[in-house]
Write a protein that holds these residues in place. Sequence first.
Motif, PDB file in Angstrom:
ATOM      1  N   CYS A  78       9.792  25.070-118.488  1.00  0.00           N
ATOM      2  CA  CYS A  78      10.270  24.154-119.721  1.00  0.00           C
ATOM      3  C   CYS A  78       9.184  23.331-120.324  1.00  0.00           C
ATOM      4  N   PRO A  79       8.952  23.419-121.296  1.00  0.00           N
ATOM      5  CA  PRO A  79       7.668  22.833-122.163  1.00  0.00           C
ATOM      6  C   PRO A  79       8.174  21.267-122.306  1.00  0.00           C
ATOM      7  N   GLU A  80       9.562  21.113-122.421  1.00  0.00           N
ATOM      8  CA  GLU A  80      10.031  19.685-122.740  1.00  0.00           C
ATOM      9  C   GLU A  80      10.428  18.821-121.501  1.00  0.00           C
ATOM     10  N   ARG A  81      10.266  19.652-120.213  1.00  0.00           N
ATOM     11  CA  ARG A  81      10.596  18.949-119.131  1.00  0.00           C
ATOM     12  C   ARG A  81      12.007  18.434-118.998  1.00  0.00           C
ATOM     13  N   ILE A  82      13.138  19.150-119.423  1.00  0.00           N
ATOM     14  CA  ILE A  82      14.284  18.690-119.379  1.00  0.00           C
ATOM     15  C   ILE A  82      15.053  19.073-118.074  1.00  0.00           C
ATOM     16  N   ILE A  83      14.420  19.895-117.304  1.00  0.00           N
ATOM     17  CA  ILE A  83      15.237  20.623-115.968  1.00  0.00           C
ATOM     18  C   ILE A  83      14.680  19.714-114.855  1.00  0.00           C
ATOM     19  N   SER A  84      15.623  19.521-114.031  1.00  0.00           N
ATOM     20  CA  SER A  84      15.151  18.474-112.785  1.00  0.00           C
ATOM     21  C   SER A  84      16.271  18.974-111.848  1.00  0.00           C
ATOM     22  N   PHE A  85      15.738  18.701-110.319  1.00  0.00           N
ATOM     23  CA  PHE A  85      16.729  18.760-109.462  1.00  0.00           C
ATOM     24  C   PHE A  85      16.748  17.225-108.828  1.00  0.00           C
ATOM     25  N   LYS A  86      17.806  16.757-108.071  1.00  0.00           N
ATOM     26  CA  LYS A  86      17.734  15.490-107.755  1.00  0.00           C
ATOM     27  C   LYS A  86      16.765  14.949-106.669  1.00  0.00           C
ATOM     28  N   ASN A  87      16.391  16.027-105.989  1.00  0.00           N
ATOM     29  CA  ASN A  87      15.167  15.819-104.998  1.00  0.00           C
ATOM     30  C   ASN A  87      13.965  16.657-105.248  1.00  0.00           C
ATOM     31  N   TYR A  88      13.837  16.985-106.356  1.00  0.00           N
ATOM     32  CA  TYR A  88      12.702  17.943-106.694  1.00  0.00           C
ATOM     33  C   TYR A  88      12.596  18.048-108.300  1.00  0.00           C
ATOM     34  N   SER A  89      11.572  17.355-109.018  1.00  0.00           N
ATOM     35  CA  SER A  89      11.519  17.282-110.571  1.00  0.00           C
ATOM     36  C   SER A  89      10.081  17.296-111.010  1.00  0.00           C
ATOM     37  N   VAL A  90       9.806  17.354-112.342  1.00  0.00           N
ATOM     38  CA  VAL A  90       8.677  17.132-112.708  1.00  0.00           C
ATOM     39  C   VAL A  90       8.104  15.688-112.222  1.00  0.00           C
ATOM     40  N   ASP A  91       9.088  14.708-112.352  1.00  0.00           N
ATOM     41  CA  ASP A  91       8.585  13.425-112.349  1.00  0.00           C
ATOM     42  C   ASP A  91       8.063  13.040-110.966  1.00  0.00           C
ATOM     43  N   ILE A  92       8.983  13.651-109.997  1.00  0.00           N
ATOM     44  CA  ILE A  92       8.918  13.365-108.493  1.00  0.00           C
ATOM     45  C   ILE A  92       7.296  13.948-108.122  1.00  0.00           C
ATOM     46  N   VAL A  93       7.052  15.285-108.389  1.00  0.00           N
ATOM     47  CA  VAL A  93       5.807  15.800-108.039  1.00  0.00           C
ATOM     48  C   VAL A  93       4.602  15.247-108.666  1.00  0.00           C
ATOM     49  N   GLY A  94       4.842  14.915-110.012  1.00  0.00           N
ATOM     50  CA  GLY A  94       3.922  14.158-110.840  1.00  0.00           C
ATOM     51  C   GLY A  94       3.574  12.874-110.237  1.00  0.00           C
ATOM     52  N   SER A  95       4.745  12.196-109.939  1.00  0.00           N
ATOM     53  CA  SER A  95       4.331  10.745-109.280  1.00  0.00           C
ATOM     54  C   SER A  95       3.626  10.671-107.868  1.00  0.00           C
ATOM     55  N   GLN A  96       3.916  11.862-107.077  1.00  0.00           N
ATOM     56  CA  GLN A  96       3.118  12.373-105.902  1.00  0.00           C
ATOM     57  C   GLN A  96       1.802  12.273-106.216  1.00  0.00           C
ATOM     58  N   ILE A  97       1.209  13.081-107.208  1.00  0.00           N
ATOM     59  CA  ILE A  97      -0.004  13.332-107.717  1.00  0.00           C
ATOM     60  C   ILE A  97      -0.633  12.066-107.768  1.00  0.00           C
ATOM     61  N   LYS A  98      -0.182  11.287-108.764  1.00  0.00           N
ATOM     62  CA  LYS A  98      -0.542   9.815-109.339  1.00  0.00           C
ATOM     63  C   LYS A  98      -0.720   8.907-107.980  1.00  0.00           C
TER      64      LYS A  98
END
Length: 735
Positions: A569-589
Amino acid sequence: MSKKVCGYLCKGCGIGDALDLGGLKKAAGEQGVKEFKEHDVLCSPEGVAMIQADVDAGTNALLIAACSSRAKTDEFSFGNQVLVERVSLREQVVWCSAEAEDDDRQMLGEDYMRMGGVKLTKSEPPAPFQLEGEIAKAVLVVGGGISGLNAAMAAAEAGSQVYLVEKEAELGGFLRTIDKLGPQTAPYRELEDNPLSGLLEKVSGHANIKTFTGATIAKTEGAPGNFSVSLSNGESLKAGAIIQATGWTPYDPEKLAGDLAYGSSPNIVTNVQFEQKAKEGGLGEINSIAFIQCAGSRDANHLPYCSAFCCLVSCKQAMYVKQANPEAAVYVIYKDVRTPSQSEEVYREAQRQGVIFIRRDETYPTISGSDKLSLETMDVLLNEKVSLEELDMVVLATGMKPNNPKVVEAPLVAFGEDQEAAKKLVEEAKAQTEDWSILNLDYRQGPNLPTLKYAMPDSHFICFPYETRRTGIYTAGTVRRPMRLTQAQDDGVGAAMKAIQAIAAAEAGCAVHPRSGDESFPEFAMQRCTQCKRCTEECPFGAINEDEKANPLPNPTRCRRCGVCMGACPERIISFKNYSVDIVGSQIKAIEVPEEDEEKPRVVVLVCENDALPAIDMAARLGKSWSAFVRFISVRCLGSVNLVWIADALSSGIDGLILMGCRRGDDYQCHFIKGSELANVRMSKISETLQRLVLESDRIKVAEVGITDHDKVAGIINEFMETIDSVGPNPYKGF
């Protein structure tokens, strides 16, 4: 949910000796994990009891810093409503950093604590998806041959309602055409009666089995736990899972006219035709006969695979002849005799009865004549040509093809292929296939089960042999792969057990495989959807349909929780409660990036949890070491990797990224079928992002690592670190 967070540090396995625990606690505290407890051996009964006491007192978010998430899973499981994040200090810090400086090892551990802490604080416990209304618990079996009959009986005996659909007027499939079975029981010397009549009696008399003959599947809608099936006779059924046991068809002998003279004489017949003659009592007097094995099988010009049953059938048919005329000359011309396990005794019994086996080379025997036949072949054991004269009959042991349409898949959008050309290929395949679809699935990605190049429905062929790429739909018997009759019987039972398991998982709202028991499922923020179709096109399992406006319509019980849609998804509208674009992105940051002059590069490795992570753990266990400048982040599948992670990592000063996942290609090992292939394609097209950032393409690497490739892990990492040294530090450090 309201979280009560606590961290737990294990000092065992060398962790306490190698790391400053105070520094680890401080790093996790930066991400919200303020309270910590230590234990000498956290996985011991005393350590687990300490954690359990806190859980009983209301702690519901646990950061466990000890060994790999793949170890001690039972000890560190505290129920679905307790979030647990594992930090692998043992495998990913202590055991793999023997050559590292102490401060580099400490920074490594502290980064993992930050990454674990941020994931814990941003995750929520998954809530299982519950289908509306009552779960359909019936099992639909399509195909009434030996596999289908055994599947129906197994499911019915387990207490399930079974609907058995057969397109012919009678049940039995190919078993109806068989005269006798080869020896099936010890001492494997006597031909045995066909068991079909007894099996049909059991099926027809079972209260849990309802049979529909002379019927086909007109349409299949829905998902596991809620399939709606329309039959060609107008009946409508509800089923929780489906088993396709549609059997096999013989290889077309007309294609052997050039190689084996088929059609030149009525006395050149196939094994199927010979069996029919035997059943009808029409073999006549046979004084001399030759059976030619691998007649089209194991041949790149015909069927490149072994058909599994031919050798045993020829041994059995040779016994037919010997029983009728013990003095008959019976020859079996073979490349290799394949009668594994107890079936070897059948081969020996044929030899004891006087059947002569002649091993030929790769070339086919030469056959000539009309009434009486002549055959010439090279005997590779004697290293001389052998001529057989005055043969009454030659039997060609032709192989089997799955009774399933071969699927030509339209290339995925991510592959950038010409979609119109792809659709044309699909239409051509339809035109060449008599029965274009068996299940007639109402799926966005087409009406058929996806297949391998030989029309066999597939999934991960080692770990999940019964699964197809359509969750809750299983194949059994010779439609799945070539096999012998006894194997087909067992295959039907195995598929029935998997079908029952799928229904139970749909009822519980969790994944059945490969993330067994996982209650998460993708959630869509539809207000930002642009109807690009990437998620519907790229999902390997057809879990997402579309409405008339191309909005995605997810079917959570079809979902296998891989996250490929999230990565697409290029708009990053899909996520799981315990696995998401934000979660992994925050781990990297959360990774601390040293200044350029410190000469301590940072590399992120996104690791497939199914193959690469076990290989990494095993490499560490075996004492392999690699650069302490590397940070692993486990992902469900490389197909779930969203390109924003790459861009964010590089723009924040990370020097390079490796995507480490399963092998891809014809012999893929990806648990999610297309995940590693999709990741490779996406990364091959990331050059635009790198150019925008004015960065070298060498900073990104996709590495194939199978679960047994522990010996390759250190080499892949260290070689990449040399590349990073050569291209130099990321110019975005400090921004």
